[in-house]
Design an enzyme around this catalytic site. Structure first.
Site, PDB file in Angstrom:
ATOM      1  N   ARG A 226       0.830  -1.211   0.000  1.00  0.00           N
ATOM      2  CA  ARG A 226       0.000   0.000   0.000  1.00  0.00           C
ATOM      3  C   ARG A 226       0.862   1.258   0.000  1.00  0.00           C
ATOM      4  O   ARG A 226       0.518   2.260  -0.625  1.00  0.00           O
ATOM      5  CB  ARG A 226      -0.934  -0.028   1.209  1.00  0.00           C
ATOM      6  CG  ARG A 226      -1.975  -1.140   1.140  1.00  0.00           C
ATOM      7  CD  ARG A 226      -2.684  -1.346   2.472  1.00  0.00           C
ATOM      8  NE  ARG A 226      -3.540  -2.522   2.417  1.00  0.00           N
ATOM      9  CZ  ARG A 226      -3.769  -3.337   3.436  1.00  0.00           C
ATOM     10  NH1 ARG A 226      -3.209  -3.105   4.615  1.00  0.00           N
ATOM     11  NH2 ARG A 226      -4.556  -4.389   3.299  1.00  0.00           N
ATOM     12  N   PHE A 242     -12.071  -3.856  -6.135  1.00  0.00           N
ATOM     13  CA  PHE A 242     -12.122  -4.822  -5.033  1.00  0.00           C
ATOM     14  C   PHE A 242     -11.553  -4.174  -3.767  1.00  0.00           C
ATOM     15  O   PHE A 242     -10.698  -4.729  -3.087  1.00  0.00           O
ATOM     16  CB  PHE A 242     -11.339  -6.099  -5.369  1.00  0.00           C
ATOM     17  CG  PHE A 242     -11.676  -6.706  -6.709  1.00  0.00           C
ATOM     18  CD1 PHE A 242     -12.780  -7.533  -6.861  1.00  0.00           C
ATOM     19  CD2 PHE A 242     -10.885  -6.440  -7.819  1.00  0.00           C
ATOM     20  CE1 PHE A 242     -13.083  -8.088  -8.105  1.00  0.00           C
ATOM     21  CE2 PHE A 242     -11.184  -6.985  -9.064  1.00  0.00           C
ATOM     22  CZ  PHE A 242     -12.285  -7.817  -9.210  1.00  0.00           C
ATOM     23  N   ASP A 264     -16.359  -1.866  -4.739  1.00  0.00           N
ATOM     24  CA  ASP A 264     -16.483  -3.229  -4.235  1.00  0.00           C
ATOM     25  C   ASP A 264     -17.916  -3.693  -4.465  1.00  0.00           C
ATOM     26  O   ASP A 264     -18.849  -2.875  -4.438  1.00  0.00           O
ATOM     27  CB  ASP A 264     -16.132  -3.321  -2.751  1.00  0.00           C
ATOM     28  CG  ASP A 264     -15.753  -4.734  -2.332  1.00  0.00           C
ATOM     29  OD1 ASP A 264     -14.547  -5.018  -2.214  1.00  0.00           O
ATOM     30  OD2 ASP A 264     -16.667  -5.565  -2.147  1.00  0.00           O
ATOM     31  N   ASN A 292     -20.095  -4.422  -9.377  1.00  0.00           N
ATOM     32  CA  ASN A 292     -19.358  -5.627  -9.758  1.00  0.00           C
ATOM     33  C   ASN A 292     -18.257  -5.209 -10.731  1.00  0.00           C
ATOM     34  O   ASN A 292     -18.548  -4.684 -11.816  1.00  0.00           O
ATOM     35  CB  ASN A 292     -20.309  -6.634 -10.408  1.00  0.00           C
ATOM     36  CG  ASN A 292     -19.638  -7.963 -10.716  1.00  0.00           C
ATOM     37  OD1 ASN A 292     -18.485  -7.998 -11.151  1.00  0.00           O
ATOM     38  ND2 ASN A 292     -20.347  -9.047 -10.497  1.00  0.00           N
ATOM     39  N   ASP A 313      -7.003  -5.572  -6.743  1.00  0.00           N
ATOM     40  CA  ASP A 313      -6.686  -6.410  -5.576  1.00  0.00           C
ATOM     41  C   ASP A 313      -7.852  -7.369  -5.318  1.00  0.00           C
ATOM     42  O   ASP A 313      -8.570  -7.251  -4.312  1.00  0.00           O
ATOM     43  CB  ASP A 313      -6.434  -5.522  -4.352  1.00  0.00           C
ATOM     44  CG  ASP A 313      -6.077  -6.330  -3.106  1.00  0.00           C
ATOM     45  OD1 ASP A 313      -5.586  -7.472  -3.259  1.00  0.00           O
ATOM     46  OD2 ASP A 313      -6.301  -5.835  -1.982  1.00  0.00           O
ATOM     47  N   CYS A 353      -3.805 -13.231  -4.524  1.00  0.00           N
ATOM     48  CA  CYS A 353      -3.524 -13.748  -3.185  1.00  0.00           C
ATOM     49  C   CYS A 353      -3.745 -15.254  -3.107  1.00  0.00           C
ATOM     50  O   CYS A 353      -3.865 -15.812  -2.008  1.00  0.00           O
ATOM     51  CB  CYS A 353      -4.383 -13.037  -2.135  1.00  0.00           C
ATOM     52  SG  CYS A 353      -6.158 -13.226  -2.396  1.00  0.00           S
TER      53      CYS A 353
END
Length: 409
Positions: A226, A242, A264, A292, A313, A353
């Site tokens: 970040r 996101f 988000d 979305n 992300d 992730c």
């Protein structure tokens, strides 16, 4: 005469031996060939080779696909309170070495196998420790271990009010464990009257809902990524996709972005992001939208270019090898759309992730997306998870976060 070991034995295949020799701490069900002695679920057992050579001592669980989770490869270890205190101290000393003092107030204190605690995660949010216990062996010793953890931190002058258990993860069922959450009862201490925790990360304040938030309440692994985004954001118009509770967007806004749009699909997440913007005095430059991302990006393509910095992300698109191909299709779609949306000279932060989406696969996807979008990527940085989530070589599951910063040219 060689002293007799106090533990039963789990004999394993040569394939299992090779995996342990390469550094991995798990033995799968198909790698177990025999049990010698009274092997108990959640109890300790020695793992031995096909010829009976000692390989390590592990938690055993017949109900789990992961039959054995190695604790130690040292035959002289005794798994008493002193052992666990040394291991906790080692994990805490590591974080004190690799992080700044202010970052220790919100960090991952225990990262499972990477710290020698198979199936245990502990995050710190100010005075609250939030623990997830994901293995039967750890569950059986938590009444011993968690007070030791609190003791070690308090002895170092850390203000710890209590430990909250977030044992509401579905993965516990694979270990034969029930789900639940609540305060862990520390001996002779009242239950803390806390429902959230206030933290500061990179100079930004957050209210962490460790009772109802995702996983332990806040994602700490992108802390320094970040900061990297903040360094590029000054004067730019940023789209953070996101956003969850707005952490990348907030860092971009604090870094001097002209305007930030945080998106988000979750209305609740957007409300949290908006509140975080307000309490940090950044709501004048940060707009929060519920949408979305897969629908939003194609719609934005039909409009004049608005953004010169896009952040992607997403949550893990895959949690198994079976769905990796569809996951890579999803990653390519959002990256392709972002690359088309950006002007020449614009910036892209993108990450995954999921450890199943390996670095090699992720980079191949990015190359393909750039080729299809008709752009070239100038790499600024390749990063990974924060150092309080250490990567243990030989254990691919600990190497999960891929993060890239590019200029699109």
């Amino acid at each position: 005469m060689k002293a007799e070991r106090p533990y039963p034995q789990v004999r394993i295949t040569p394939k299992g031996e090779r995996a342990l020799a390469a550094g991995h701490p798990w033995v799968y069900a198909a790698e177990v060939t025999a049990l010698v002695g009274a092997v108990e679920d959640g109890g300790l057992a020695d793992v031995v080779s096909s010829k009976g050579a000692y390989l390590g001592t592990a938690f055993y669980n017949s109900r789990s696909l992961i039959r054995c989770r190695l604790l130690s490869r040292n035959a002289n270890d005794r798994f008493d309170d002193a052992f666990w205190q040394r291991r906790v101290q080692y994990a805490w000393d590591y974080r004190k070495t690799v992080m700044q003092p202010e970052d220790l107030l919100c960090c991952r204190v225990i990262f499972g196998e990477a710290d020698g605690f198979p199936g245990l995660t502990v995050d710190r949010f100010g005075s609250v420790l939030v623990a997830q216990v994901m293995s039967l062996g750890m569950e059986r010793i938590q009444a011993r271990l968690l007070p030791i953890l609190v003791q070690v931190l308090r002895a170092d002058g850390q203000d710890i009010a209590g430990v909250y258990l977030r044992n509401d993860a579905a993965l516990r069922e694979k270990e034969g464990l029930a789900q639940g959450k609540g305060w862990f009862p520390l001996p002779d201490e009242p239950e803390p009257a806390l429902t959230g925790a206030d933290i500061v990360e990179n100079g930004i304040r957050y209210r962490v809902d460790f009772i109802n938030g995702q996983k332990t309440g806040f994602f700490l692994d992108q802390k320094y990524n970040r900061q990297a985004v903040a360094r590029l954001a000054k004067g730019r118009t940023v789209l953070d996709c996101f956003t969850h509770t707005g952490s990348f967007a907030l860092n971009a806004a604090k870094g001097g972005a002209k305007h930030v749009t945080a998106v988000d699909v979750s209305e609740f997440a957007v409300e949290c992001a908006a509140e975080n913007a307000r309490i940090n005095g950044l709501d004048n430059v940060m707009e929060c939208r519920a949408a979305n991302v897969f629908d939003l990006l194609p719609e934005l393509e039909k409009q004049p270019k608005q953004y010169d910095f896009i952040i992607l992300d997403p949550p893990a698109f895959t949690k198994s090898r079976k769905t990796i191909e569809s996951a890579m299709t999803g990653y390519k779609e959002i990256n392709y759309r972002a690359m088309r949306l950006l002007p020449r000279g614009g910036y892209l932060a993108t990450c995954s992730c999921s450890h199943f989406a390996s670095t090699e696969r992720f980079m191949a996807m990015l190359r393909s997306a750039a080729r299809d979008a008709g752009v070239q990527l100038r790499q600024i940085e390749q990063r990974q998870q924060c150092c309080d989530h250490p990567i243990l070589w030989g254990v691919e599951e600990t190497d999960y976060l891929k993060f890239f910063l590019f200029q699109v040219v």
